[in-house]
Design a protein around this motif. Sequence first.
Motif, PDB file in Angstrom:
ATOM      1  N   MET A 175       0.823  -1.204   0.000  1.00 34.20           N
ATOM      2  CA  MET A 175       0.000   0.000   0.000  1.00 34.20           C
ATOM      3  C   MET A 175       0.864   1.264   0.000  1.00 34.20           C
ATOM      4  O   MET A 175       0.528   2.254  -0.652  1.00 34.20           O
ATOM      5  N   ARG A 176       1.989   1.231   0.707  1.00 34.46           N
ATOM      6  CA  ARG A 176       2.884   2.396   0.717  1.00 34.46           C
ATOM      7  C   ARG A 176       3.504   2.628  -0.656  1.00 34.46           C
ATOM      8  O   ARG A 176       3.624   3.764  -1.106  1.00 34.46           O
ATOM      9  N   THR A 177       3.879   1.542  -1.327  1.00 36.56           N
ATOM     10  CA  THR A 177       4.480   1.708  -2.661  1.00 36.56           C
ATOM     11  C   THR A 177       3.474   2.247  -3.666  1.00 36.56           C
ATOM     12  O   THR A 177       3.852   2.887  -4.653  1.00 36.56           O
ATOM     13  N   GLN A 178       2.185   1.991  -3.413  1.00 39.82           N
ATOM     14  CA  GLN A 178       1.129   2.472  -4.308  1.00 39.82           C
ATOM     15  C   GLN A 178       0.565   3.818  -3.857  1.00 39.82           C
ATOM     16  O   GLN A 178      -0.446   4.273  -4.388  1.00 39.82           O
ATOM     17  N   LYS A 179       1.218   4.428  -2.868  1.00 40.47           N
ATOM     18  CA  LYS A 179       0.776   5.736  -2.320  1.00 40.47           C
ATOM     19  C   LYS A 179      -0.654   5.670  -1.786  1.00 40.47           C
ATOM     20  O   LYS A 179      -1.441   6.598  -1.914  1.00 40.47           O
ATOM     21  N   PHE A 180      -0.986   4.519  -1.204  1.00 41.35           N
ATOM     22  CA  PHE A 180      -2.299   4.307  -0.591  1.00 41.35           C
ATOM     23  C   PHE A 180      -2.327   5.051   0.740  1.00 41.35           C
ATOM     24  O   PHE A 180      -1.487   4.801   1.605  1.00 41.35           O
ATOM     25  N   GLU A 181      -3.259   5.951   0.937  1.00 40.53           N
ATOM     26  CA  GLU A 181      -3.252   6.803   2.120  1.00 40.53           C
ATOM     27  C   GLU A 181      -3.888   6.153   3.345  1.00 40.53           C
ATOM     28  O   GLU A 181      -3.661   6.592   4.468  1.00 40.53           O
ATOM     29  N   HIS A 182      -4.682   5.140   3.147  1.00 38.75           N
ATOM     30  CA  HIS A 182      -5.442   4.567   4.260  1.00 38.75           C
ATOM     31  C   HIS A 182      -4.569   3.722   5.189  1.00 38.75           C
ATOM     32  O   HIS A 182      -3.611   3.088   4.763  1.00 38.75           O
ATOM     33  N   ARG A 183      -4.937   3.719   6.466  1.00 32.87           N
ATOM     34  CA  ARG A 183      -4.355   2.816   7.448  1.00 32.87           C
ATOM     35  C   ARG A 183      -5.327   1.670   7.687  1.00 32.87           C
ATOM     36  O   ARG A 183      -6.542   1.840   7.578  1.00 32.87           O
ATOM     37  N   ILE A 184      -4.781   0.510   8.017  1.00 32.09           N
ATOM     38  CA  ILE A 184      -5.617  -0.680   8.201  1.00 32.09           C
ATOM     39  C   ILE A 184      -6.100  -0.771   9.647  1.00 32.09           C
ATOM     40  O   ILE A 184      -5.334  -0.552  10.584  1.00 32.09           O
ATOM     41  N   VAL A 185      -7.369  -1.130   9.803  1.00 36.26           N
ATOM     42  CA  VAL A 185      -7.975  -1.325  11.122  1.00 36.26           C
ATOM     43  C   VAL A 185      -7.780  -2.776  11.544  1.00 36.26           C
ATOM     44  O   VAL A 185      -8.257  -3.694  10.871  1.00 36.26           O
ATOM     45  N   TYR A 186      -7.076  -2.977  12.657  1.00 35.15           N
ATOM     46  CA  TYR A 186      -6.894  -4.330  13.189  1.00 35.15           C
ATOM     47  C   TYR A 186      -7.754  -4.560  14.430  1.00 35.15           C
ATOM     48  O   TYR A 186      -7.953  -5.698  14.834  1.00 35.15           O
ATOM     49  N   ASP A 187      -8.237  -3.490  15.025  1.00 36.96           N
ATOM     50  CA  ASP A 187      -9.081  -3.612  16.219  1.00 36.96           C
ATOM     51  C   ASP A 187     -10.197  -2.574  16.127  1.00 36.96           C
ATOM     52  O   ASP A 187      -9.954  -1.381  16.239  1.00 36.96           O
ATOM     53  N   ARG A 188     -11.403  -3.074  15.904  1.00 42.67           N
ATOM     54  CA  ARG A 188     -12.555  -2.194  15.734  1.00 42.67           C
ATOM     55  C   ARG A 188     -12.998  -1.561  17.051  1.00 42.67           C
ATOM     56  O   ARG A 188     -13.860  -0.689  17.069  1.00 42.67           O
ATOM     57  N   LYS A 189     -12.417  -1.978  18.142  1.00 45.92           N
ATOM     58  CA  LYS A 189     -12.852  -1.495  19.458  1.00 45.92           C
ATOM     59  C   LYS A 189     -11.911  -0.435  20.027  1.00 45.92           C
ATOM     60  O   LYS A 189     -11.912  -0.175  21.229  1.00 45.92           O
ATOM     61  N   GLN A 190     -11.119   0.174  19.166  1.00 46.14           N
ATOM     62  CA  GLN A 190     -10.177   1.188  19.646  1.00 46.14           C
ATOM     63  C   GLN A 190     -10.211   2.444  18.786  1.00 46.14           C
ATOM     64  O   GLN A 190     -10.411   2.382  17.569  1.00 46.14           O
ATOM     65  N   ASP A 191     -10.034   3.573  19.437  1.00 46.53           N
ATOM     66  CA  ASP A 191      -9.743   4.854  18.797  1.00 46.53           C
ATOM     67  C   ASP A 191     -10.740   5.214  17.693  1.00 46.53           C
ATOM     68  O   ASP A 191     -11.938   5.085  17.867  1.00 46.53           O
ATOM     69  N   ALA A 192     -10.210   5.653  16.550  1.00 48.66           N
ATOM     70  CA  ALA A 192     -11.053   6.167  15.477  1.00 48.66           C
ATOM     71  C   ALA A 192     -11.972   5.095  14.899  1.00 48.66           C
ATOM     72  O   ALA A 192     -13.097   5.393  14.487  1.00 48.66           O
ATOM     73  N   GLU A 209     -10.908  -1.503   6.786  1.00 55.39           N
ATOM     74  CA  GLU A 209     -10.909  -2.831   7.399  1.00 55.39           C
ATOM     75  C   GLU A 209      -9.873  -3.714   6.700  1.00 55.39           C
ATOM     76  O   GLU A 209      -9.669  -3.614   5.496  1.00 55.39           O
ATOM     77  N   VAL A 210      -9.254  -4.619   7.464  1.00 54.83           N
ATOM     78  CA  VAL A 210      -8.179  -5.436   6.903  1.00 54.83           C
ATOM     79  C   VAL A 210      -8.656  -6.282   5.726  1.00 54.83           C
ATOM     80  O   VAL A 210      -7.963  -6.404   4.705  1.00 54.83           O
ATOM     81  N   ASP A 211      -9.864  -6.865   5.814  1.00 56.24           N
ATOM     82  CA  ASP A 211     -10.363  -7.680   4.702  1.00 56.24           C
ATOM     83  C   ASP A 211     -10.625  -6.827   3.464  1.00 56.24           C
ATOM     84  O   ASP A 211     -10.419  -7.285   2.335  1.00 56.24           O
ATOM     85  N   ASP A 212     -11.086  -5.597   3.662  1.00 53.68           N
ATOM     86  CA  ASP A 212     -11.279  -4.702   2.526  1.00 53.68           C
ATOM     87  C   ASP A 212      -9.940  -4.333   1.898  1.00 53.68           C
ATOM     88  O   ASP A 212      -9.824  -4.204   0.675  1.00 53.68           O
ATOM     89  N   ALA A 213      -8.924  -4.170   2.743  1.00 52.35           N
ATOM     90  CA  ALA A 213      -7.590  -3.866   2.219  1.00 52.35           C
ATOM     91  C   ALA A 213      -7.065  -5.043   1.396  1.00 52.35           C
ATOM     92  O   ALA A 213      -6.524  -4.863   0.292  1.00 52.35           O
ATOM     93  N   TYR A 214      -7.215  -6.270   1.919  1.00 51.54           N
ATOM     94  CA  TYR A 214      -6.812  -7.465   1.161  1.00 51.54           C
ATOM     95  C   TYR A 214      -7.515  -7.496  -0.197  1.00 51.54           C
ATOM     96  O   TYR A 214      -6.892  -7.747  -1.237  1.00 51.54           O
ATOM     97  N   ARG A 215      -8.822  -7.272  -0.170  1.00 53.17           N
ATOM     98  CA  ARG A 215      -9.607  -7.349  -1.405  1.00 53.17           C
ATOM     99  C   ARG A 215      -9.151  -6.305  -2.420  1.00 53.17           C
ATOM    100  O   ARG A 215      -8.963  -6.609  -3.605  1.00 53.17           O
ATOM    101  N   GLU A 216      -8.947  -5.079  -1.971  1.00 52.95           N
ATOM    102  CA  GLU A 216      -8.572  -4.016  -2.902  1.00 52.95           C
ATOM    103  C   GLU A 216      -7.165  -4.223  -3.455  1.00 52.95           C
ATOM    104  O   GLU A 216      -6.908  -3.957  -4.629  1.00 52.95           O
ATOM    105  N   VAL A 217      -6.248  -4.705  -2.611  1.00 52.81           N
ATOM    106  CA  VAL A 217      -4.890  -4.985  -3.094  1.00 52.81           C
ATOM    107  C   VAL A 217      -4.930  -6.116  -4.119  1.00 52.81           C
ATOM    108  O   VAL A 217      -4.254  -6.054  -5.154  1.00 52.81           O
ATOM    109  N   ALA A 218      -5.732  -7.150  -3.852  1.00 50.84           N
ATOM    110  CA  ALA A 218      -5.870  -8.261  -4.810  1.00 50.84           C
ATOM    111  C   ALA A 218      -6.417  -7.755  -6.136  1.00 50.84           C
ATOM    112  O   ALA A 218      -5.963  -8.174  -7.213  1.00 50.84           O
ATOM    113  N   GLU A 219      -7.385  -6.843  -6.088  1.00 48.58           N
ATOM    114  CA  GLU A 219      -7.955  -6.281  -7.315  1.00 48.58           C
ATOM    115  C   GLU A 219      -6.923  -5.466  -8.075  1.00 48.58           C
ATOM    116  O   GLU A 219      -6.872  -5.516  -9.318  1.00 48.58           O
TER     117      GLU A 219
END
Length: 302
Positions: A103-120, A200-210
């Motif tokens: 994601m960094r090499t593709q200049k993807f700005e989003h951060r991945i959520v690993y815990d839905r019960k914290q922070d933002a 979400e991590v699964d959404d990140a996986y899906r978009e990277v695969a696409e």
Amino acid sequence: IMNAPLQQWRVFLHPTQKKLATSDRSGPVRVLGGAGTGKTVLAMHRAKWLAENRVLPGKKVLLTTFTRNLATDIEDNLRTLCSPETLAKIEVKNLDAWVNGFMRTQKFEHRIVYDRKQDAALQAWRSALAVKDATLDFSDQFYEQELEQVVLAQGITTLEQYRIARRTGRGVLLSRSKRDAVWAVFEEYRGQLASRKLKEVDDAYREVAEMIAARGADGSEYAAIVVDETQDFGPQALKLLRAMIPGGPNDLFFVGDGHQRIYSRNRAAMSRCGIDIRGRSRKLYLNYRTPDEIRRQAVALL
């Protein structure tokens, strides 16, 4: 042999497993085995053999797993097992770290959520729950499980897809109108995440695969991918691994044990993820860690 240091024992390949580690395969392979049957050691020797015998110049073998700690442990053990030349042809990285790097090499700005019960992420989820239909008597837990087990696991991105999605094992039948009402929560959640540059991590996986599929897997930097702790990878992770390398001989090698699933709540069927292991599935039956005395005590207690 008994006087050998523990460091050597940690990478010892039992002769019964040598053929699995050192032979050509026509496509993806899955090896299942209980705790102590030597799965991780097999994965390391498989990566070593591929790096020494089946890697063309400019390519590597990726040895990936679910957790960062296990990846670090595997890399340390490979230093004992491999020459510097072989080690240079093997990349060891847990899948989340690989995705973040991509994601960094593709200049993807989003951060991945690993815990839905914290922070933002928690704020985003609470905002989403605030729009749920009050006429539906569903708990917050229902919405969270529906998100994880149906929407994210199946890579659903539209209401039309959700209306026809499989919901086997969910225990609650949803009419079309109820699905429409439930979907509003998930749509709001993704919108809230997007506004915070989160995914979400699964959404990140899906978009990277696409993204990889769009440019073609033939340009992959990997000659083969070896996967440890496969049971902890959900459907979107397996689809990503499939997208990362073109199909062919020795492409994918999985080891795992469904009884040791810790992280993934979704049992993934490889065939539905584009991974055909028919005729190339094996099981390990010999246990090299637990003696029979412990086994008998454990079985008696159970």
